[in-house]
Design a protein around this motif. Sequence first.
Motif, PDB file in Angstrom:
ATOM      1  N   GLN A 167       0.805  -1.218   0.000  1.00 53.93           N
ATOM      2  CA  GLN A 167       0.000   0.000   0.000  1.00 53.93           C
ATOM      3  C   GLN A 167       0.841   1.273   0.000  1.00 53.93           C
ATOM      4  O   GLN A 167       0.309   2.385   0.094  1.00 53.93           O
ATOM      5  CB  GLN A 167      -0.950   0.016   1.211  1.00 53.93           C
ATOM      6  N   ALA A 168       2.146   1.144  -0.128  1.00 51.74           N
ATOM      7  CA  ALA A 168       3.047   2.294  -0.013  1.00 51.74           C
ATOM      8  C   ALA A 168       2.710   3.420  -0.986  1.00 51.74           C
ATOM      9  O   ALA A 168       2.567   4.581  -0.585  1.00 51.74           O
ATOM     10  CB  ALA A 168       4.496   1.849  -0.212  1.00 51.74           C
ATOM     11  N   GLU A 169       2.585   3.106  -2.259  1.00 51.04           N
ATOM     12  CA  GLU A 169       2.355   4.156  -3.248  1.00 51.04           C
ATOM     13  C   GLU A 169       1.013   4.841  -3.043  1.00 51.04           C
ATOM     14  O   GLU A 169       0.897   6.057  -3.230  1.00 51.04           O
ATOM     15  CB  GLU A 169       2.473   3.598  -4.663  1.00 51.04           C
ATOM     16  N   LYS A 170      -0.022   4.084  -2.646  1.00 48.47           N
ATOM     17  CA  LYS A 170      -1.333   4.699  -2.416  1.00 48.47           C
ATOM     18  C   LYS A 170      -1.282   5.651  -1.229  1.00 48.47           C
ATOM     19  O   LYS A 170      -1.868   6.742  -1.261  1.00 48.47           O
ATOM     20  CB  LYS A 170      -2.396   3.632  -2.182  1.00 48.47           C
ATOM     21  N   ILE A 171      -0.583   5.253  -0.174  1.00 50.16           N
ATOM     22  CA  ILE A 171      -0.459   6.121   1.001  1.00 50.16           C
ATOM     23  C   ILE A 171       0.230   7.429   0.624  1.00 50.16           C
ATOM     24  O   ILE A 171      -0.218   8.520   1.006  1.00 50.16           O
ATOM     25  CB  ILE A 171       0.324   5.403   2.123  1.00 50.16           C
ATOM     26  N   ILE A 172       1.298   7.327  -0.143  1.00 48.18           N
ATOM     27  CA  ILE A 172       2.032   8.528  -0.564  1.00 48.18           C
ATOM     28  C   ILE A 172       1.177   9.387  -1.495  1.00 48.18           C
ATOM     29  O   ILE A 172       1.066  10.604  -1.309  1.00 48.18           O
ATOM     30  CB  ILE A 172       3.347   8.141  -1.257  1.00 48.18           C
ATOM     31  N   SER A 173       0.549   8.750  -2.472  1.00 48.15           N
ATOM     32  CA  SER A 173      -0.275   9.487  -3.435  1.00 48.15           C
ATOM     33  C   SER A 173      -1.434  10.202  -2.755  1.00 48.15           C
ATOM     34  O   SER A 173      -1.730  11.363  -3.074  1.00 48.15           O
ATOM     35  CB  SER A 173      -0.818   8.531  -4.507  1.00 48.15           C
TER      36      SER A 173
ATOM     37  N   VAL B  88       4.831  17.508   3.873  1.00 50.55           N
ATOM     38  CA  VAL B  88       4.098  16.507   3.083  1.00 50.55           C
ATOM     39  C   VAL B  88       4.823  15.164   3.139  1.00 50.55           C
ATOM     40  O   VAL B  88       4.196  14.108   3.339  1.00 50.55           O
ATOM     41  CB  VAL B  88       3.943  16.974   1.625  1.00 50.55           C
ATOM     42  N   ILE B  89       6.131  15.202   2.990  1.00 52.17           N
ATOM     43  CA  ILE B  89       6.931  13.976   3.062  1.00 52.17           C
ATOM     44  C   ILE B  89       6.893  13.407   4.479  1.00 52.17           C
ATOM     45  O   ILE B  89       6.784  12.178   4.661  1.00 52.17           O
ATOM     46  CB  ILE B  89       8.394  14.253   2.642  1.00 52.17           C
ATOM     47  N   ASP B  90       6.957  14.282   5.475  1.00 50.63           N
ATOM     48  CA  ASP B  90       6.909  13.834   6.871  1.00 50.63           C
ATOM     49  C   ASP B  90       5.580  13.152   7.193  1.00 50.63           C
ATOM     50  O   ASP B  90       5.544  12.140   7.906  1.00 50.63           O
ATOM     51  CB  ASP B  90       7.125  15.022   7.821  1.00 50.63           C
ATOM     52  N   GLU B  91       4.483  13.706   6.664  1.00 48.13           N
ATOM     53  CA  GLU B  91       3.165  13.105   6.906  1.00 48.13           C
ATOM     54  C   GLU B  91       3.067  11.727   6.253  1.00 48.13           C
ATOM     55  O   GLU B  91       2.543  10.776   6.857  1.00 48.13           O
ATOM     56  CB  GLU B  91       2.063  14.014   6.356  1.00 48.13           C
ATOM     57  N   ALA B  92       3.560  11.622   5.033  1.00 49.01           N
ATOM     58  CA  ALA B  92       3.530  10.328   4.338  1.00 49.01           C
ATOM     59  C   ALA B  92       4.373   9.311   5.091  1.00 49.01           C
ATOM     60  O   ALA B  92       3.968   8.143   5.253  1.00 49.01           O
ATOM     61  CB  ALA B  92       4.036  10.485   2.912  1.00 49.01           C
ATOM     62  N   LYS B  93       5.519   9.733   5.588  1.00 51.30           N
ATOM     63  CA  LYS B  93       6.407   8.836   6.333  1.00 51.30           C
ATOM     64  C   LYS B  93       5.741   8.347   7.609  1.00 51.30           C
ATOM     65  O   LYS B  93       5.826   7.152   7.948  1.00 51.30           O
ATOM     66  CB  LYS B  93       7.717   9.556   6.657  1.00 51.30           C
ATOM     67  N   ALA B  94       5.071   9.241   8.325  1.00 48.42           N
ATOM     68  CA  ALA B  94       4.403   8.859   9.571  1.00 48.42           C
ATOM     69  C   ALA B  94       3.331   7.799   9.309  1.00 48.42           C
ATOM     70  O   ALA B  94       3.188   6.830  10.073  1.00 48.42           O
ATOM     71  CB  ALA B  94       3.782  10.096  10.227  1.00 48.42           C
ATOM     72  N   LYS B  95       2.594   7.959   8.226  1.00 49.40           N
ATOM     73  CA  LYS B  95       1.556   6.983   7.875  1.00 49.40           C
ATOM     74  C   LYS B  95       2.179   5.646   7.470  1.00 49.40           C
ATOM     75  O   LYS B  95       1.658   4.577   7.813  1.00 49.40           O
ATOM     76  CB  LYS B  95       0.696   7.527   6.728  1.00 49.40           C
ATOM     77  N   LEU B  96       3.288   5.715   6.746  1.00 53.60           N
ATOM     78  CA  LEU B  96       3.955   4.490   6.309  1.00 53.60           C
ATOM     79  C   LEU B  96       4.566   3.736   7.486  1.00 53.60           C
ATOM     80  O   LEU B  96       4.589   2.495   7.488  1.00 53.60           O
ATOM     81  CB  LEU B  96       5.046   4.824   5.283  1.00 53.60           C
ATOM     82  N   GLU B  97       5.048   4.457   8.476  1.00 51.50           N
ATOM     83  CA  GLU B  97       5.620   3.798   9.653  1.00 51.50           C
ATOM     84  C   GLU B  97       4.548   3.038  10.436  1.00 51.50           C
ATOM     85  O   GLU B  97       4.830   2.032  11.074  1.00 51.50           O
ATOM     86  CB  GLU B  97       6.327   4.810  10.553  1.00 51.50           C
ATOM     87  N   LYS B  98       3.322   3.506  10.384  1.00 50.85           N
ATOM     88  CA  LYS B  98       2.218   2.791  11.035  1.00 50.85           C
ATOM     89  C   LYS B  98       1.815   1.561  10.222  1.00 50.85           C
ATOM     90  O   LYS B  98       1.514   0.498  10.778  1.00 50.85           O
ATOM     91  CB  LYS B  98       1.013   3.721  11.194  1.00 50.85           C
TER      92      LYS B  98
ATOM     93  N   LEU C 125      13.570   6.222  10.433  1.00 51.83           N
ATOM     94  CA  LEU C 125      12.263   6.131  11.095  1.00 51.83           C
ATOM     95  C   LEU C 125      11.579   7.491  11.063  1.00 51.83           C
ATOM     96  O   LEU C 125      10.356   7.585  11.032  1.00 51.83           O
ATOM     97  CB  LEU C 125      12.436   5.681  12.550  1.00 51.83           C
ATOM     98  N   ASN C 126      12.387   8.544  11.056  1.00 51.34           N
ATOM     99  CA  ASN C 126      11.908   9.925  10.965  1.00 51.34           C
ATOM    100  C   ASN C 126      12.778  10.611   9.910  1.00 51.34           C
ATOM    101  O   ASN C 126      14.009  10.616  10.038  1.00 51.34           O
ATOM    102  CB  ASN C 126      12.056  10.617  12.335  1.00 51.34           C
ATOM    103  N   CYS C 127      12.167  11.176   8.882  1.00 47.20           N
ATOM    104  CA  CYS C 127      12.943  11.723   7.772  1.00 47.20           C
ATOM    105  C   CYS C 127      13.827  12.899   8.172  1.00 47.20           C
ATOM    106  O   CYS C 127      14.762  13.224   7.448  1.00 47.20           O
ATOM    107  CB  CYS C 127      12.004  12.165   6.640  1.00 47.20           C
ATOM    108  N   LYS C 128      13.554  13.491   9.328  1.00 47.52           N
ATOM    109  CA  LYS C 128      14.295  14.688   9.733  1.00 47.52           C
ATOM    110  C   LYS C 128      15.629  14.366  10.408  1.00 47.52           C
ATOM    111  O   LYS C 128      16.496  15.216  10.493  1.00 47.52           O
ATOM    112  CB  LYS C 128      13.450  15.525  10.703  1.00 47.52           C
ATOM    113  N   VAL C 129      15.762  13.121  10.919  1.00 45.55           N
ATOM    114  CA  VAL C 129      16.973  12.768  11.683  1.00 45.55           C
ATOM    115  C   VAL C 129      17.458  11.378  11.294  1.00 45.55           C
ATOM    116  O   VAL C 129      16.672  10.511  10.885  1.00 45.55           O
ATOM    117  CB  VAL C 129      16.710  12.805  13.207  1.00 45.55           C
TER     118      VAL C 129
END
Length: 325
Positions: free
Chosen positions: A41-47, A106-116, A319-323
């Motif tokens: 589901q990765a691409e759908k979550i990002i899209s 936007v990237i941070d939000e997608a990452k948070a959803k993907l980590e879940k 795990l977090n795109c910022k660090v």
Amino acid sequence: MALLQHSKWTFLFPIIFLIVTLSSMSQAELDAHYYDKTCPQAEKIISDTVASASKFDPKVPARILRMFFHDCFIRGCDASILLDSTPTNQAEKDGPPNLSVHSFYVIDEAKAKLEKACPHTVSCADIIAIAARDVVSSSGGPHWNVLKGRKDGRVSKASETANLPAPTLNVSQLIQSFAKRGLGVKDMVTLSGGHTLGFSHCSSFQSRIRGFSVLHNIDPSLNTEFALDLRNKCPKPNTNFSAGHFLDSTASVFDNDYYKQLLVGKGLFSSDQSLVGDQRTRWIVEVFAKDQGLFFKEFVASMLKLGNVGVSQNGEVRLNCKVVN
């Protein structure tokens, strides 16, 4: 001229195919189906995340596409542009050319959803690459299968952003800059077409509309009416720091209008306008201005090639795109 253009493309296509093939072989770890089993589901979550953000802020598509370019041009496509600065290191996002790059959230939000959904699986670098494809296709441009499997880098230095191609470069300088990333003249002109989306503040083209040279107050390569319009929008002194101009006349639509504007002297940046003043690049601009379908086809090829720049398996999946982990 048409025959000359056609013969050039006929000559170039086998070379382009060979380069893309060799690039694919050298980057065999990248795969369009990389997450099919581990995170289908990765691409759908990002899209979905990108689409939602774009509805609330129409500037998101241009910002995400620019983010991808700026990331890949420094240390390759490793999401180093997403890392925050620390007390001991100033990161890329705080380098002067990147201070106007926005929408990291936007990237941070997608990452948070993907980590879940799929913990510690999808890299931040792949999120940027997929998001860049999505903003192009959702704006009317082509769609393609993004090759995935990038790892996130652990190093990000603001000083290295000085190597990003500036809007003041001439064709020779642009060719040299792209060549350092393994990208040819065709790729440079094609990827410049990404400027069909977006907006620029006055500071990026101010030198072209006032005090250009000893002989010319306005850059003579600029369309006169266009230059006067820019001067009205960017008065001096300019207290409106949000003032500026769109990069082409259909700035929210991914199309070939950028190339049409260049041919009538309405390129906003001198680097853009220089493409029609040099015979090495003008013929490509003319071809793309006439054939949007060909531009789309070549844009996909060049985006895939750009997405391979500096790809390495020596990084990590943040795990977090910022660090870094």
